[in-house]
Design an enzyme around this catalytic site. Structure first.
Site, PDB file in Angstrom:
ATOM      1  N   GLU A  77       0.802  -1.223   0.000  1.00 17.76           N
ATOM      2  CA  GLU A  77       0.000   0.000   0.000  1.00 17.76           C
ATOM      3  C   GLU A  77       0.834   1.273   0.000  1.00 17.76           C
ATOM      4  O   GLU A  77       0.285   2.362  -0.149  1.00 17.76           O
ATOM      5  CB  GLU A  77      -0.955  -0.001   1.201  1.00 17.76           C
ATOM      6  CG  GLU A  77      -1.978  -1.111   1.153  1.00 17.76           C
ATOM      7  CD  GLU A  77      -2.878  -1.045  -0.083  1.00 17.76           C
ATOM      8  OE1 GLU A  77      -3.252   0.069  -0.519  1.00 17.76           O
ATOM      9  OE2 GLU A  77      -3.204  -2.110  -0.619  1.00 17.76           O
ATOM     10  N   TYR A 119      -8.375  -2.541 -11.965  1.00 16.72           N
ATOM     11  CA  TYR A 119      -8.472  -2.112 -10.574  1.00 16.72           C
ATOM     12  C   TYR A 119      -9.948  -1.943 -10.178  1.00 16.72           C
ATOM     13  O   TYR A 119     -10.375  -2.417  -9.120  1.00 16.72           O
ATOM     14  CB  TYR A 119      -7.707  -0.805 -10.357  1.00 16.72           C
ATOM     15  CG  TYR A 119      -7.768  -0.328  -8.927  1.00 16.72           C
ATOM     16  CD1 TYR A 119      -6.883  -0.816  -7.978  1.00 16.72           C
ATOM     17  CD2 TYR A 119      -8.725   0.597  -8.516  1.00 16.72           C
ATOM     18  CE1 TYR A 119      -6.944  -0.398  -6.658  1.00 16.72           C
ATOM     19  CE2 TYR A 119      -8.793   1.011  -7.206  1.00 16.72           C
ATOM     20  CZ  TYR A 119      -7.898   0.519  -6.283  1.00 16.72           C
ATOM     21  OH  TYR A 119      -7.978   0.937  -4.975  1.00 16.72           O
TER      22      TYR A 119
END
Length: 171
Positions: A77, A119
């Site tokens: 992340e 995504y």
């Protein structure tokens, strides 16, 4: 540790490709809205949560993650570079109460960002898999996405869901 996923990590397949985690429940984060304005390392829009003063809310998934696996997720992340770590209170959709959870909050945001189709597919797959409200899923479906200029990356991402990448290139 309890982590609140509101973007691509809602998808069990996506998260499992990164780290092992145990599903806890689905949850609601009140007074926030979902935005795809976090600038990813691939220059596409990724999910972020933004405080909102209206009746907005973000739905997501609570995962239990072992501390040693959380460090791996932090690297994926971009903790401290792309995202900060915040502690928030979310409400369980099953009516079991409230949870204190960790969530990633974007640091590198830009107006006009659009996610890649793969995504957006991860986000929708996770939302559908965990039975998030139909109106919330429809709102995500309306987000304009762009085709990834890297077809190999697109194919790698789509294989997580057992999808033939050609079927969803323009999704």
């Amino acid at each position: 540790m309890l982590c609140f996923a509101y973007g691509s990590n809602m998808s069990t397949q996506r998260l499992a490709a990164r780290i092992p985690a145990r599903f806890v429940t689905t949850a609601l984060l009140p007074a926030y809205r979902l935005a795809f304005h976090q600038q990813g390392g691939d220059d596409s829009g990724k999910c972020d949560i933004v405080p909102a003063s209206d009746q907005s809310a973000v739905y997501g998934v609570i995962w239990e993650v072992a501390s040693h696996h959380k460090l791996t997720l932090d690297r994926y992340e971009g903790l401290d570079v792309a995202y900060d770590e915040n502690w928030l209170t979310v409400t369980d959709l099953a009516g079991e109460g409230q949870f204190e959870v960790q969530a990633y909050v974007g640091k590198i945001t830009s107006i006009g960002m659009r996610p890649y189709t793969w995504y957006k597919h991860h986000v929708l797959a996770g939302a559908r898999e965990h039975g998030l409200p139909a109106a919330y899923i429809r709102a995500i479906e309306r987000i304009e996405a762009q085709i990834d200029p890297d077809p190999e990356r697109h194919a790698r991402e789509m294989v997580l869901h057992g999808q033939d990448e050609s079927l969803v290139r323009g999704a």
